[in-house]
Design an enzyme around this catalytic site. Structure first.
Site, short mmCIF file in Angstrom:
data_model
loop_
_atom_site.label_atom_id
_atom_site.label_comp_id
_atom_site.label_asym_id
_atom_site.label_seq_id
_atom_site.Cartn_x
_atom_site.Cartn_y
_atom_site.Cartn_z
N GLY A 115 0.83 -1.14 0.12
CA GLY A 115 0.15 0.02 0.06
C GLY A 115 0.73 1.20 0.09
N CYS A 116 0.51 2.27 -0.43
CA CYS A 116 1.06 3.71 -0.55
C CYS A 116 1.69 4.07 0.67
CB CYS A 116 0.10 4.68 -1.31
SG CYS A 116 -1.40 5.05 -0.65
#
Length: 302
Positions: A115-116
């Protein structure tokens, strides 16, 4: 040698569109593009998956779980959703965590793309836990600022076509303290406690700045990062920073920069990157390259 065939399931979403755009210019790959009218036809989707050497899943979590069941075990898969990031049967796609981790990605048929926000947090915290600087019992406070493209098509449309006065200012979200990236942050870093995490979205399109603060000697921490990150797409800025750190400073890049500032008693550690670059599509392509035996950085900007 035949070109590897690549299929992107969910090619019309923000991540899917970006990957399609990037891979469409690659002469070493064959991109399988499903017709618009068949994007929701499960039988046609399965046919494309059967043809592919590697499949990107750019879908919501539950849809990714279902689609993964359709794919032959010999076909390589990169899941861009949250669904498999803490699944022990999948390799977490962050090659810079260790030499062994990079090797596992290269040898795996199932890779979960990070995930970012998690990418920023893990890039900062994992080295400190691995080297014993932080205890696994440490409770870590983290803030992470993202551009609005991290919210997908609806948020992009809202900011670009229906922006209100309130949207001109930074907005803290995830107020229930249960952000979907917390599980991978905790699991990948080997922490016994979930981080205290505040994500913030602001009125710019691309870029991410993830930060933690620690009551430790900043120069000593800088030395840990300098020695830890010696290859890949994570690098360390020389100690200190000449001015303000802009959250969009690495937009349209696929690498990540660790920035350490502070003094003998307190340190600010930041990860600066693009939420659609090293935080999503760039990382996915980096993992694809490793899994296909291609130069790791091919087709990436840094």
């Amino acid at each position: 040698m035949l070109k590897p065939k690549i299929y992107i399931d969910g090619q019309a979403g923000t991540t899917g569109l970006e990957i399609v755009s990037r891979l469409s210019t690659r002469e070493d790959l064959e991109l399988l593009l499903i017709p618009e009218q068949d994007r929701h036809n499960d039988q046609v989707r399965k046919q494309y998956m059967q043809q592919a050497d590697l499949v990107f899943l750019c879908l919501p979590d539950q849809a990714s779980i279902e689609a993964a069941k359709w794919i032959d075990l010999d076909t390589k898969v990169i899941d861009a959703s949250t669904a498999h990031r803490t699944d022990p049967k999948w390799v977490y796609g962050f090659p810079e965590l260790s030499i062994e981790h990079r090797q596992k990605i290269a040898q795996s048929k199932r890779v979960a793309n990070p995930g970012c926000h998690a990418t920023g947090f893990i890039s900062i915290v994992s080295p400190l836990v691995q080297k014993g600087v932080l205890s696994s019992e440490q409770i870590i406070h983290c803030t992470s600022l993202t551009g609005y493209s991290g919210g997908g098509k609806k948020m992009i449309d809202a900011y670009e076509n229906h922006k209100t006065e309130a949207m001109e200012a930074p907005q803290i979200y995830g107020l229930d303290m249960q952000h979907k990236h917390l599980k991978e942050m905790q699991s990948v870093c080997g922490l016994k406690n979930a981080p205290l995490f505040s994500p913030i979205v602001d009125d710019y399109k691309r870029g991410m700045l993830t930060c933690i603060q620690l009551p430790l000697n900043a120069k000593n921490l800088y030395s840990v990062y300098r020695d830890f990150y010696t290859n890949g797409l994570v690098h360390v800025h020389p100690f200190g920073y000449p001015a303000n750190i802009n959250a969009n400073g690495f937009s349209h890049r696929d690498d990540l920069e660790i920035i350490v500032t502070g003094n003998e008693k307190q340190a600010l550690i930041c990860a600066l990157f693009d939420n659609l670059g090293k935080g999503a599509c760039g990382a996915a392509i980096q993992n694809m390259n490793l899994m296909l035996g291609i130069k790791e950085t091919k087709g990436l900007q840094f």
